[in-house]
Design a protein around this motif. Structure first.
Motif, PDB file in Angstrom:
ATOM      1  N   ARG A   8      47.053  30.395  46.057  1.00 18.26           N
ATOM      2  CA  ARG A   8      47.145  31.178  44.753  1.00 18.26           C
ATOM      3  C   ARG A   8      48.593  31.317  44.518  1.00 18.26           C
ATOM      4  NH1 ARG A   8      43.777  36.225  44.812  1.00 18.26           N
ATOM      5  NH2 ARG A   8      42.297  34.653  45.125  1.00 18.26           N
ATOM      6  N   ARG A   9      49.471  31.344  45.400  1.00 17.10           N
ATOM      7  CA  ARG A   9      51.058  31.720  45.081  1.00 17.10           C
ATOM      8  C   ARG A   9      51.557  30.438  44.493  1.00 17.10           C
ATOM      9  NH1 ARG A   9      53.238  34.885  50.011  1.00 17.10           N
ATOM     10  NH2 ARG A   9      55.288  34.363  48.844  1.00 17.10           N
ATOM     11  N   ARG A  10      51.202  29.256  45.252  1.00 18.70           N
ATOM     12  CA  ARG A  10      51.660  27.901  44.562  1.00 18.70           C
ATOM     13  C   ARG A  10      50.943  27.789  43.195  1.00 18.70           C
ATOM     14  NH1 ARG A  10      49.484  22.849  44.911  1.00 18.70           N
ATOM     15  NH2 ARG A  10      47.975  23.283  46.293  1.00 18.70           N
ATOM     16  N   LYS A  11      49.865  28.141  42.829  1.00 21.65           N
ATOM     17  CA  LYS A  11      49.531  28.054  41.474  1.00 21.65           C
ATOM     18  C   LYS A  11      50.216  28.840  40.479  1.00 21.65           C
ATOM     19  CE  LYS A  11      46.643  24.815  42.639  1.00 21.65           C
ATOM     20  NZ  LYS A  11      46.790  23.330  41.873  1.00 21.65           N
ATOM     21  N   GLY A  12      50.585  30.105  41.190  1.00 21.81           N
ATOM     22  CA  GLY A  12      51.062  31.038  40.181  1.00 21.81           C
ATOM     23  C   GLY A  12      50.021  31.494  39.148  1.00 21.81           C
ATOM     24  N   GLY A  13      50.233  31.763  37.912  1.00 15.37           N
ATOM     25  CA  GLY A  13      49.461  32.262  36.923  1.00 15.37           C
ATOM     26  C   GLY A  13      48.748  33.449  36.856  1.00 15.37           C
ATOM     27  N   ALA A  14      49.485  34.471  37.234  1.00 13.65           N
ATOM     28  CA  ALA A  14      48.916  36.040  37.430  1.00 13.65           C
ATOM     29  C   ALA A  14      48.199  36.354  36.166  1.00 13.65           C
ATOM     30  CB  ALA A  14      49.990  37.013  37.673  1.00 13.65           C
ATOM     31  N   GLY A  15      47.075  36.863  36.287  1.00 17.99           N
ATOM     32  CA  GLY A  15      46.380  37.407  35.173  1.00 17.99           C
ATOM     33  C   GLY A  15      45.507  36.698  34.687  1.00 17.99           C
ATOM     34  N   ASP A  16      44.919  35.630  35.580  1.00 22.49           N
ATOM     35  CA  ASP A  16      43.868  34.583  35.124  1.00 22.49           C
ATOM     36  C   ASP A  16      42.479  35.457  34.982  1.00 22.49           C
ATOM     37  OD1 ASP A  16      45.492  32.472  37.588  1.00 22.49           O
ATOM     38  OD2 ASP A  16      45.091  31.996  35.297  1.00 22.49           O
ATOM     39  N   ALA A  17      41.666  34.685  34.398  1.00 28.61           N
ATOM     40  CA  ALA A  17      40.417  35.316  33.742  1.00 28.61           C
ATOM     41  C   ALA A  17      39.713  35.941  34.788  1.00 28.61           C
ATOM     42  CB  ALA A  17      39.430  34.275  33.195  1.00 28.61           C
ATOM     43  N   PHE A  18      39.163  37.257  34.590  1.00 30.99           N
ATOM     44  CA  PHE A  18      38.214  38.034  35.432  1.00 30.99           C
ATOM     45  C   PHE A  18      36.790  37.381  35.527  1.00 30.99           C
ATOM     46  CE2 PHE A  18      41.343  41.185  34.204  1.00 30.99           C
ATOM     47  CZ  PHE A  18      41.679  41.784  35.582  1.00 30.99           C
ATOM     48  N   ASP A  19      36.379  37.005  34.380  1.00 30.31           N
ATOM     49  CA  ASP A  19      35.164  36.306  34.515  1.00 30.31           C
ATOM     50  C   ASP A  19      34.935  35.487  33.146  1.00 30.31           C
ATOM     51  OD1 ASP A  19      33.456  37.946  32.604  1.00 30.31           O
ATOM     52  OD2 ASP A  19      34.409  39.532  33.795  1.00 30.31           O
ATOM     53  N   SER A  20      33.822  34.548  33.077  1.00 23.68           N
ATOM     54  CA  SER A  20      33.654  33.990  32.036  1.00 23.68           C
ATOM     55  C   SER A  20      32.375  34.183  31.263  1.00 23.68           C
ATOM     56  CB  SER A  20      33.490  32.414  32.160  1.00 23.68           C
ATOM     57  OG  SER A  20      32.486  32.016  33.399  1.00 23.68           O
ATOM     58  N   HIS A  21      31.732  35.706  31.516  1.00 28.16           N
ATOM     59  CA  HIS A  21      30.624  35.999  31.296  1.00 28.16           C
ATOM     60  C   HIS A  21      30.732  37.058  30.158  1.00 28.16           C
ATOM     61  CE1 HIS A  21      28.601  33.456  34.366  1.00 28.16           C
ATOM     62  NE2 HIS A  21      29.496  33.995  35.012  1.00 28.16           N
ATOM     63  N   VAL A 123      34.800  39.801  40.829  1.00 31.39           N
ATOM     64  CA  VAL A 123      35.760  40.898  41.031  1.00 31.39           C
ATOM     65  C   VAL A 123      35.454  42.161  40.368  1.00 31.39           C
ATOM     66  CG1 VAL A 123      38.143  41.407  40.875  1.00 31.39           C
ATOM     67  CG2 VAL A 123      37.804  39.133  41.248  1.00 31.39           C
ATOM     68  N   LEU A 124      35.305  42.410  39.098  1.00 33.13           N
ATOM     69  CA  LEU A 124      35.039  43.599  38.722  1.00 33.13           C
ATOM     70  C   LEU A 124      33.784  44.075  39.081  1.00 33.13           C
ATOM     71  CD1 LEU A 124      36.262  42.963  35.016  1.00 33.13           C
ATOM     72  CD2 LEU A 124      37.401  44.228  36.934  1.00 33.13           C
ATOM     73  N   ARG A 125      32.640  43.165  39.444  1.00 32.96           N
ATOM     74  CA  ARG A 125      31.254  43.793  39.703  1.00 32.96           C
ATOM     75  C   ARG A 125      31.528  44.155  41.091  1.00 32.96           C
ATOM     76  NH1 ARG A 125      31.699  40.329  35.187  1.00 32.96           N
ATOM     77  NH2 ARG A 125      29.690  40.274  34.193  1.00 32.96           N
ATOM     78  N   GLY A 126      32.437  43.744  41.932  1.00 31.49           N
ATOM     79  CA  GLY A 126      32.443  44.196  43.352  1.00 31.49           C
ATOM     80  C   GLY A 126      33.121  45.727  43.132  1.00 31.49           C
ATOM     81  N   CYS A 127      34.163  45.673  42.208  1.00 28.29           N
ATOM     82  CA  CYS A 127      34.705  47.008  41.790  1.00 28.29           C
ATOM     83  C   CYS A 127      33.775  48.220  41.606  1.00 28.29           C
ATOM     84  CB  CYS A 127      35.859  46.910  40.981  1.00 28.29           C
ATOM     85  SG  CYS A 127      37.326  46.235  41.182  1.00 28.29           S
ATOM     86  N   ALA A 270      41.516  44.199  45.397  1.00 26.42           N
ATOM     87  CA  ALA A 270      40.865  43.950  43.871  1.00 26.42           C
ATOM     88  C   ALA A 270      41.788  42.872  43.174  1.00 26.42           C
ATOM     89  CB  ALA A 270      40.008  45.003  43.246  1.00 26.42           C
ATOM     90  N   ALA A 271      43.015  43.706  42.784  1.00 27.35           N
ATOM     91  CA  ALA A 271      44.103  43.023  41.893  1.00 27.35           C
ATOM     92  C   ALA A 271      44.420  41.704  42.472  1.00 27.35           C
ATOM     93  CB  ALA A 271      45.012  43.883  41.720  1.00 27.35           C
ATOM     94  N   TYR A 272      44.567  41.526  43.727  1.00 29.25           N
ATOM     95  CA  TYR A 272      44.800  40.329  44.465  1.00 29.25           C
ATOM     96  C   TYR A 272      43.975  39.302  44.563  1.00 29.25           C
ATOM     97  CZ  TYR A 272      46.054  37.409  48.598  1.00 29.25           C
ATOM     98  OH  TYR A 272      46.349  36.306  49.303  1.00 29.25           O
ATOM     99  N   ALA A 273      42.454  39.837  44.447  1.00 31.37           N
ATOM    100  CA  ALA A 273      41.557  38.821  44.338  1.00 31.37           C
ATOM    101  C   ALA A 273      41.179  38.377  42.929  1.00 31.37           C
ATOM    102  CB  ALA A 273      40.336  39.345  44.935  1.00 31.37           C
ATOM    103  N   ALA A 274      41.678  39.424  41.962  1.00 31.64           N
ATOM    104  CA  ALA A 274      41.627  38.953  40.382  1.00 31.64           C
ATOM    105  C   ALA A 274      42.888  38.118  39.978  1.00 31.64           C
ATOM    106  CB  ALA A 274      41.429  40.165  39.652  1.00 31.64           C
ATOM    107  N   ASN A 275      43.898  38.056  41.030  1.00 35.40           N
ATOM    108  CA  ASN A 275      44.921  37.127  40.632  1.00 35.40           C
ATOM    109  C   ASN A 275      45.808  37.725  39.733  1.00 35.40           C
ATOM    110  OD1 ASN A 275      46.555  34.807  41.405  1.00 35.40           O
ATOM    111  ND2 ASN A 275      45.679  33.793  39.712  1.00 35.40           N
ATOM    112  N   VAL A 276      45.715  39.259  39.600  1.00 33.11           N
ATOM    113  CA  VAL A 276      46.720  39.920  38.647  1.00 33.11           C
ATOM    114  C   VAL A 276      47.610  40.655  39.415  1.00 33.11           C
ATOM    115  CG1 VAL A 276      44.534  40.061  36.989  1.00 33.11           C
ATOM    116  CG2 VAL A 276      45.213  41.622  38.435  1.00 33.11           C
ATOM    117  N   LEU A 277      47.680  40.558  40.827  1.00 32.58           N
ATOM    118  CA  LEU A 277      48.714  41.699  41.569  1.00 32.58           C
ATOM    119  C   LEU A 277      50.097  41.147  41.257  1.00 32.58           C
ATOM    120  CD1 LEU A 277      49.275  43.746  43.669  1.00 32.58           C
ATOM    121  CD2 LEU A 277      48.903  41.940  45.261  1.00 32.58           C
TER     122      LEU A 277
END
Length: 333
Positions: A8-21, A123-127, A270-277
């Motif tokens: 994840r840290r190699r890819k970067g891109g914080a703030g990726d999509a939470f979901d496509s639904h 992620v958000l459903r787990g929240c 959750a923020a870490y799993a959602a890639n927004v941390l």
């Protein structure tokens, strides 16, 4: 650190999509739109930053969310209820661009985005499940045979509405069927081949959470033109709320102040799993960022296993099960 963290840290891109639904385009928020801890946001809009002493006093007065029965009653006071953010709202707020009010549509690595669209719906459903557990509305079914936490069945232990539309909708769903924690996350995300289970999908989750933040005065609503279509966006209206959210996240991951509460650990994981941390760490130097990422990865692994420290901090089977699902997502990514 886990392989997922390295990837994840190699890819970067914080703030990726939470979901496509959720019915709206979503992608990765660029790091250029993230804001440092000091001087957070536009200085013309805010001319003060939160120091450690100021933050601690504010945290003492406002406090981390302490869920008790009085908080959910209508007589609990409108102002206090409006200022209280749910776990889902905190994670979404951390991922939003401040001025644009949306998540970026694009990412440099298309294959990585495809994986995020497959995983971020959870992620958000787990929240939602963790939030219901914090409010003592759901718990795991006690069985003689001990299953992995993510495979334990959920049951409703308090049917009273919470006052949050998404939480109450999920609560009604859980009451109608007996499913495991991982299964409920999949079902509410729409990740199922069972045609009879599509009615369990929660739709427009991200937009509904954003509208809840608008009602609480944290965001505002604007309409923006994106060449081919118009879309409602939700820029930040109260920067102090997001600034305090980022500050307490950084303090938690750098070991400042008292031991973190279960709500704070759940939000950080959750923020870490959602890639927004990443959005909360842009004001740190390289060594501090490495320390923060190592700390959240450690928290995610140890709390998912429900160790002694996690139990002492109030972690239960539901939270451990959701975090267990997050660890598998992290390995995938």
């Amino acid at each position: 650190m886990s392989s997922g963290l390295t990837q994840r840290r190699r890819k970067g891109g914080a703030g990726d999509a939470f979901d496509s639904h959720d019915g709206a385009p979503s992608g990765a928020a660029s790091s250029t739109d993230s804001v440092p801890i000091a001087g957070f946001g536009d200085s013309s809009r805010r001319n003060s930053s939160h120091g450690g002493e100021e933050y601690n006093s504010a945290r003492h007065s406002n406090g981390d969310r302490d869920y008790n029965d009085d908080d959910d009653d209508e007589g609990g006071g409108r102002k206090g209820k409006q200022n209280k953010l749910t776990l889902m709202e905190e994670v979404l707020l951390m991922g939003l661009k401040d001025s644009q009010g949306h998540l970026s549509f694009w990412n440099d690595n298309i294959s990585y985005v495809s994986l995020l669209r497959f995983a971020r719906a959870r992620v958000l459903r787990g929240c939602i499940l963790m939030e219901l557990s914090f409010r003592k509305r759901i718990a795991t079914v006690q069985e003689i045979r001990k299953r992995p936490y993510s495979e334990r069945l959920l049951q409703v232990i308090d049917e009273r509405p919470t006052g949050e539309v998404l939480l109450d909708e999920a609560l009604r769903m859980i009451k109608t069927d007996s499913q495991s924690i991982a299964s409920w996350i999949d079902l509410m995300s729409g990740e199922t081949w069972n045609l009879m289970s599509f009615n369990y999908q929660l739709k427009q989750v991200r937009e509904r959470i954003a509208k809840g933040l608008v009602d609480k005065g944290v965001l505002r609503t604007e309409k923006r033109n994106f060449v081919l279509f118009d879309m409602a966006t939700h820029p930040v209206a109260d920067y102090s709320v997001k600034e305090q959210l980022i500050q307490k996240t950084v303090d938690c991951l750098l070991g400042r102040g008292p031991a973190p509460t279960k709500q704070l650990v759940a939000m950080a994981c959750a923020a870490y799993a959602a890639n927004v941390l990443e959005n909360a760490l842009v004001g740190l130097n390289h060594a501090q960022r490495e320390q923060a990422f190592a700390r959240v990865d450690e928290l995610l692994q140890t709390w998912a296993a429900l160790g002694d420290k996690a139990k002492q901090a109030g972690c239960d089977d539901v939270m451990a099960g959701v975090l267990g699902v997050y660890t598998k997502m992290d390995s995938l990514l």
